[in-house]
Design an enzyme around this catalytic site. Sequence first.
Site, PDB file in Angstrom:
ATOM      1  N   HIS A   6       0.837  -1.203   0.000  1.00  0.00           N
ATOM      2  CA  HIS A   6       0.000   0.000   0.000  1.00  0.00           C
ATOM      3  C   HIS A   6       0.871   1.251   0.000  1.00  0.00           C
ATOM      4  CE1 HIS A   6      -2.884   2.773   2.340  1.00  0.00           C
ATOM      5  NE2 HIS A   6      -3.392   2.644   1.136  1.00  0.00           N
ATOM      6  N   GLU A  33       0.795  -0.520  -4.877  1.00  0.00           N
ATOM      7  CA  GLU A  33      -0.255   0.441  -5.212  1.00  0.00           C
ATOM      8  C   GLU A  33       0.260   1.833  -4.889  1.00  0.00           C
ATOM      9  OE1 GLU A  33      -3.473   3.172  -3.686  1.00  0.00           O
ATOM     10  OE2 GLU A  33      -1.801   2.235  -2.622  1.00  0.00           O
ATOM     11  N   ASP A  35      -0.831   6.387  -5.571  1.00  0.00           N
ATOM     12  CA  ASP A  35      -1.834   7.378  -5.944  1.00  0.00           C
ATOM     13  C   ASP A  35      -1.252   8.393  -6.918  1.00  0.00           C
ATOM     14  OD1 ASP A  35      -3.850   6.613  -3.694  1.00  0.00           O
ATOM     15  OD2 ASP A  35      -1.950   6.945  -2.648  1.00  0.00           O
ATOM     16  N   HIS A  48      -0.738  11.025  -2.128  1.00  0.00           N
ATOM     17  CA  HIS A  48      -2.082  10.625  -1.716  1.00  0.00           C
ATOM     18  C   HIS A  48      -2.996  11.801  -1.384  1.00  0.00           C
ATOM     19  CE1 HIS A  48      -5.211   9.483   1.219  1.00  0.00           C
ATOM     20  NE2 HIS A  48      -5.335   8.420   0.441  1.00  0.00           N
ATOM     21  N   GLU A 108      -3.701   4.152  -8.733  1.00  0.00           N
ATOM     22  CA  GLU A 108      -4.983   4.760  -8.385  1.00  0.00           C
ATOM     23  C   GLU A 108      -5.012   6.210  -8.837  1.00  0.00           C
ATOM     24  OE1 GLU A 108      -7.743   6.247  -4.656  1.00  0.00           O
ATOM     25  OE2 GLU A 108      -6.264   4.675  -4.253  1.00  0.00           O
TER      26      GLU A 108
END
Length: 235
Positions: A6, A33, A35, A48, A108
């Site tokens: 993450h 993952e 952002d 993020h 993402e």
Amino acid sequence: MILIGHRGLAGLAPENTPASFRTAAAHGLSMVEFDVRLSRDGVPLVFHDDTLERTTTGAGPVADHHWAAIAGLDAGSWFAPAFAAEKVPSLEQVLRLCLELGLAVNMEIKPDPGRETATAEAALALALGLWPDGAPPPVVSSFHSACLEAARRAAPHWPRGLLAERLPADWLGQARRLDASALHLDHRFLEAGQVANARAAGLAVRTYTVNDPVRAALLREWGVAAIFSDYPHSS
């Protein structure tokens, strides 16, 4: 079940920084993952929050700052003094690093209001130009349907994940409309029957953010395809 780091590996290094991705690879993870949002001048960067305060020495909305200013901020000291040299990376830097480290990617798209399509288009244009044809394509996920629609237009052959906190009532319709291959859901609100229904419809379920090994084991029993975690022992 796949363990996805993450924001790199946010429990052991400052999230979404090069150190976090290197830490994920060093702990044997195969996928991460992160952002993606845009700077004021339209540069896709990996970050993020919509503001800078929590994880950098900057202040104010990310969207109010040019990339050159963001790139000079300290993005590691908040986590530990040893990471003071860490910076906010551009999407290009992160994609190149993940390829170097052999890490698969879940990208993402995290837009500011009104920049949903622009953020997705900028991120996908850059990623398509960098990603080798032979490598497994990145998974593109977002809470925003406009981002996934833009991703489908730009890269129809790249997998998409419909991201939500709770399973939407019309989840199957949304997934079909967006041609999504997976549902990305908060594990706190997930039920075994929902996983079974999604799998029966041909959709993988990936769930976030799981830092409890006991919970991870239960999710594996339910048939969850992957968990996002801050810690490598949570699988």
